[in-house]
Design a protein around this motif. Structure first.
Motif, short mmCIF file in Angstrom:
data_model
loop_
_atom_site.label_atom_id
_atom_site.label_comp_id
_atom_site.label_asym_id
_atom_site.label_seq_id
_atom_site.Cartn_x
_atom_site.Cartn_y
_atom_site.Cartn_z
N LEU A 187 -4.19 4.96 -7.25
CA LEU A 187 -3.00 4.49 -6.63
C LEU A 187 -2.37 5.73 -5.47
CD1 LEU A 187 -0.93 2.40 -8.98
CD2 LEU A 187 -1.87 1.64 -7.09
N ARG A 188 -2.58 6.85 -6.23
CA ARG A 188 -2.26 8.16 -5.14
C ARG A 188 -3.35 8.21 -4.20
NH1 ARG A 188 -0.97 14.45 -6.18
NH2 ARG A 188 0.30 14.73 -4.63
N ALA A 189 -4.49 8.00 -4.46
CA ALA A 189 -5.55 7.91 -3.58
C ALA A 189 -5.35 7.16 -2.46
CB ALA A 189 -6.79 7.65 -4.19
N ILE A 190 -4.98 5.92 -2.76
CA ILE A 190 -4.46 4.79 -1.76
C ILE A 190 -3.33 5.26 -0.97
CG2 ILE A 190 -3.38 2.56 -1.41
CD1 ILE A 190 -6.39 2.44 -1.95
N ARG A 191 -2.25 5.97 -1.41
CA ARG A 191 -1.08 6.33 -0.40
C ARG A 191 -1.59 7.61 0.29
NH1 ARG A 191 0.55 3.64 -4.82
NH2 ARG A 191 2.76 2.90 -4.68
N LEU A 192 -2.50 8.54 -0.18
CA LEU A 192 -3.09 9.55 0.62
C LEU A 192 -3.81 9.14 1.75
CD1 LEU A 192 -4.17 12.10 -2.13
CD2 LEU A 192 -2.33 12.42 -0.40
N CYS A 193 -4.48 7.91 1.55
CA CYS A 193 -5.01 7.32 2.77
C CYS A 193 -4.26 6.77 3.79
CB CYS A 193 -6.07 6.28 2.17
SG CYS A 193 -7.68 6.43 1.24
N ASN A 194 -3.22 6.26 3.24
CA ASN A 194 -2.17 5.79 4.30
C ASN A 194 -1.38 7.03 4.88
OD1 ASN A 194 -2.74 3.14 3.73
ND2 ASN A 194 -0.74 2.70 2.96
N ALA A 195 -1.28 7.89 4.27
CA ALA A 195 -0.62 9.22 4.77
C ALA A 195 -1.71 9.88 5.88
CB ALA A 195 -0.39 10.15 3.90
N ALA A 196 -2.68 10.07 5.55
CA ALA A 196 -3.64 10.70 6.72
C ALA A 196 -3.70 9.59 7.89
CB ALA A 196 -5.21 10.57 5.96
#
Length: 242
Positions: free
Chosen positions: A60-69
Motif C-alpha cells: 500500500l505504501r508502494a502504491i502511494r509512492l507511485c502516486n507521489a512520484a
C-alpha cells in the motif's frame, strides 16, 4: 526509466498447474529498484543510505509512492484508493507498479532460463554472505539494461498472488540478498499482505497507459474474480487463506 518493446511472456501458475501467455504493449520500467534517496526526496526527508533499495515498504505504501512520484512530475496518478481498496486506472501514464507479466518479461530480457546470466555476476544472494540490501547497480545488468531484477531485494508487483488461497496478498518477485539460487529466479512467485513490510522487499517504478478498462499487460479484474472463486483444486500443505 528504460523503455521495453512489445512482446509476450509465458507465466506459470504452479498451484493450478497452468501456463498462460501474456502479450504486452510497450511500457517503461525503472533501471534500478526505487532507492532510499528517491523515497526521501518524495517525502522531504534525509536518506541514511541513499543508493540502497528502499525496503520495509508495504504494498500500500508502494502504491502511494507511485502516486507521489506522478504528482511530483505533474502526471495523472495511476491509482485511487479508499482504505485498502485500490483501483488502477490503466489509461493513466503516471508511475505505477509493474504487472507481474511486465516484471518477468523485463527481467528475462529474452532469456528462457531461470537466470539471465551467471548468478554470482548479476545478483546479490545468500552466496555473497551479506546481511542487508546492497547499493543498486553493483552487479551486471540484464540485456534490457536493468540492474538487480534478481537478488538484492524482492519487488512488489500489482497482481494478486492467489486470491482463492491467500485473499488480498500481492505478488513480489526476484529474490533477495538472503535467498538462495532457487528463489532468485525469473519465474519465482511469492507475496504477502498489502500492509506487511519486509526487510528485503522493495519496489521498482513502471509507466505505461493502455485502453482496456480494468485489463492491461497480462492482468484483468475479471480474471482476479474468477481465480478468487476457488472452484479449482487446492493441494494440501499450502498456507490457508486468511
Amino acid at each position: 526509466m528504460q523503455g521495453i518493446a512489445a512482446g509476450e511472456v509465458v507465466l506459470h501458475d504452479a498451484r493450478r498447474s497452468l501456463r498462460r501467455t501474456a502479450r504486452l504493449e510497450p511500457f517503461a520500467i525503472g533501471v534500478f529498484a526505487v532507492t532510499e534517496e528517491q523515497v526521501a526526496e518524495l517525502l522531504g526527508e534525509a536518506a541514511e543510505h541513499p543508493r540502497r533499495p528502499a525496503v520495509e515498504l508495504s504494498w500500500l505504501r508502494a502504491i502511494r509512492l507511485c502516486n507521489a512520484a506522478s504528482e511530483w512530475e505533474g502526471l495523472d496518478p495511476a491509482y485511487t484508493y479508499d482504505g485498502d481498496q485500490v483501483t488502477w486506472h490503466v489509461d493513466s501514464d503516471g508511475y505505477r507498479l509493474p504487472t507481474e507479466a511486465e516484471w518477468e518479461y523485463a527481467c528475462r530480457a529474452g532469456s528462457t532460463k531461470p537466470h539471465y546470466g551467471p548468478l554470482a555476476e548479476i545478483a546479490w544472494t545468500s552466496a555473497d554472505g551479506v546481511s542487508r540490501p546492497q547499493e543498486v547497480g553493483g552487479k551486471l545488468p540484464n540485456l534490457n539494461g536493468l540492474f538487480d531484477t534478481l537478488g538484492n531485494v524482492w519487488e512488489w508487483c500489482w497482481d494478486l498472488l492467489d486470491p482463492a488461497r491467500y485473499g488480498d496478498y500481492r505478488v513480489f518477485r526476484g529474490g533477495g540478498f538472503a535467498d538462495d539460487a532457487w528463489s532468485a529466479r525469473a519465474s519465482t512467485r511469492r507475496g504477502g499482505p498489502p500492509r506487511a513490510t519486509h526487510e528485503d522487499v522493495g519496489m521498482r517504478f513502471a509507466r505505461g497507459a493502455f485502453d482496456g478498462p480494468d485489463v492491461a499487460q497480462g492482468w484483468s479484474a475479471a480474471e482476479d474474480l474468477e481465480r478468487a472463486s476457488g472452484d479449482d483444486p487446492r493441494p494440501s500443505g499450502r498456507t490457508p487463506r486468511r
